[in-house]
Design an enzyme around this catalytic site. Structure first.
Site, PDB file in Angstrom:
ATOM      1  N   TYR A  71      -6.299  11.969   3.142  1.00  0.00           N
ATOM      2  CA  TYR A  71      -5.471  13.061   2.621  1.00  0.00           C
ATOM      3  C   TYR A  71      -6.093  14.424   2.891  1.00  0.00           C
ATOM      4  O   TYR A  71      -5.695  15.423   2.323  1.00  0.00           O
ATOM      5  CB  TYR A  71      -5.244  12.882   1.113  1.00  0.00           C
ATOM      6  N   LYS A 123     -14.286  -0.375   2.198  1.00  0.00           N
ATOM      7  CA  LYS A 123     -14.222  -1.124   3.449  1.00  0.00           C
ATOM      8  C   LYS A 123     -15.503  -0.819   4.237  1.00  0.00           C
ATOM      9  O   LYS A 123     -15.473  -0.509   5.432  1.00  0.00           O
ATOM     10  CB  LYS A 123     -12.959  -0.702   4.221  1.00  0.00           C
ATOM     11  N   ASP A 163      -9.446  -5.427   1.101  1.00  0.00           N
ATOM     12  CA  ASP A 163      -8.461  -6.488   1.354  1.00  0.00           C
ATOM     13  C   ASP A 163      -8.660  -7.650   0.380  1.00  0.00           C
ATOM     14  O   ASP A 163      -7.691  -8.212  -0.156  1.00  0.00           O
ATOM     15  CB  ASP A 163      -8.503  -6.960   2.817  1.00  0.00           C
ATOM     16  N   ASP A 198      -4.197   4.935  -3.534  1.00  0.00           N
ATOM     17  CA  ASP A 198      -2.746   5.109  -3.479  1.00  0.00           C
ATOM     18  C   ASP A 198      -2.073   3.736  -3.473  1.00  0.00           C
ATOM     19  O   ASP A 198      -1.133   3.460  -4.236  1.00  0.00           O
ATOM     20  CB  ASP A 198      -2.414   5.882  -2.194  1.00  0.00           C
ATOM     21  N   ASP A 214      -0.472   1.409  -6.994  1.00  0.00           N
ATOM     22  CA  ASP A 214       0.922   0.940  -7.044  1.00  0.00           C
ATOM     23  C   ASP A 214       0.964  -0.580  -7.196  1.00  0.00           C
ATOM     24  O   ASP A 214       1.821  -1.117  -7.906  1.00  0.00           O
ATOM     25  CB  ASP A 214       1.690   1.358  -5.782  1.00  0.00           C
TER      26      ASP A 214
END
Ligand code: ATP
Length: 341
Positions: A124, A171, A204, A228, A232
């Site tokens: 971002y 990650k 993941d 983000d 959700d």
């Protein structure tokens, strides 16, 4: 004494859900000096721009805002007014608790996780360019400073909410430098909080584990894009964006908001479910130091939803936004005051 709070009604269903939240907060007896300011489509209509400077300075002066969903009209120069507010006020931490509610159908009955998302950098950063025609590059920025402050925020939040463990989601096995820095920093900050356990999980694997058994997580901290997506996902585990509160917190200001959009299809018809914003207002009360009132609001919302008589249309009921609001206010009176953290 009154707490100054900027109220941004927002667009679409925003005025209806902010009005519901305002009425419920006022009914707790906590004295708030609401100051109405505008952003989004309403601000474009009134002032010709989606994010007037006076709105930003009002939030800075008050230190706290409750904000309805905003429409970002194309051609205003912003990708998103919400992202711009976070950037301009340096609201570096996004705080999203996801807790199961009786009466809301979801995959699990016992989810209770807090997702903390770094809000200012990662992908971002907005740094994108075309290297040569047909090839574009987006820069994923990770700094030691931002990683430190979000890690510290995660541990402080864990302490404040009586949580036991912080998990850093990353990650770093592939993004060895950027997420390596994020993970190493979280590990180092963990050393300052010996009362809170720490572990880490590759993003993941975290997504899979959350779906299989979300109860194994407590507080999750991660960079912007992972946050983000996983915030959700966690909302989905407890019934969706319509019931998930959210806060964006910085050193000098905090903005509390629902994560759903402006819902233009149902705007102005008293069909909106105000739960997400009302629960965000409860987070705001806790942030202001009014934990008892926050607890009363949360418990009242839970009771109304579990009871099922005054559900809004999205939850399968027939109640209007104001019916639901009144039902919550009625429950506030029967909810005993309890001390909370
Ligand atoms: P935006 O462009 O602002 O994101 P949108 O309609 O694309 O708006 P949402 O506002 O999130 O996206 O709405 C998605 C769907 O969920 C719509 O059908 C909307 O009516 C419904 N919805 C969103 N928020 C609420 C709410 N608070 N109460 C009831 N239904 C809602």
């Amino acid at each position: 004494m009154s707490y100054p709070v900027v109220l941004i009604p927002g667009d679409g269903v925003g005025p209806e859900v902010t009005e519901a939240a305002r009425q419920i907060v006022d009914a707790t007896g906590v004295s708030i000096a609401w100051k109405i300011h505008y952003a989004g489509g309403e601000a474009v209509e009134r002032f010709g721009q989606p994010l007037p400077e006076e709105t930003l300075s009002a939030i800075s002066a008050a230190g706290t805002a409750l904000k309805g969903p905003l429409a970002t009209a194309s051609g205003t120069g912003f990708r998103s007014v919400n992202v711009e507010i976070r950037k301009r006020l340096d609201l570096y931490a996004n705080f999203r608790p996801a807790r199961s509610m009786d009466g809301i159908r979801s995959r699990y009955a016992d989810v209770d996780v807090i997702v903390i998302r770094e809000n200012t950098e990662g992908l971002y950063s907005g740094l994108e360019h075309e290297v040569v025609p047909g090839v574009v590059e987006s820069l994923r920025i990770v700094t030691k400073r931002a990683s430190e402050r979000i890690a510290r925020f995660a541990f402080e939040t864990a302490r404040k909410y009586g949580r036991e463990k912080v998990t850093c989601v990353h990650k770093a096995n592939i993004l060895k430098l950027s997420d390596g820095l994020f993970l190493d920093t979280a590990r180092r900050i963990a050393g300052e909080f010996s009362d809170i356990a720490f572990d880490d999980c590759i993003v993941d694997a975290a997504a899979m584990k959350l779906v299989i058994d979300p109860t194994q997580f407590d507080v999750l901290v991660m960079e912007n894009l992972f946050g983000d997506i996983l915030s959700d996902l966690c909302s989905g585990l407890v019934g969706g964006l319509g019931v998930t509160p959210s806060a964006n917190i910085g050193l000098d200001a905090a903005v509390f908001e629902a994560v759903h959009g402006t819902a233009p299809d149902i705007a102005g018809q008293q069909l909106a479910n105000p739960t997400a914003l009302v629960l965000s207002a409860a987070l705001m009360l806790r942030h202001l130091g009014e934990a008892d009132a926050a607890e009363r609001v949360e418990t009242a919302v839970r009771r109304v939803i579990a009871d099922g008589e005054w559900l809004t249309v999205d939850l399968g009921g027939t109640a209007s936004t104001s019916d639901f609001t009144e039902a919550v206010i009625e429950q506030l009176d029967v909810v005993p005051s309890v001390a909370s953290n």
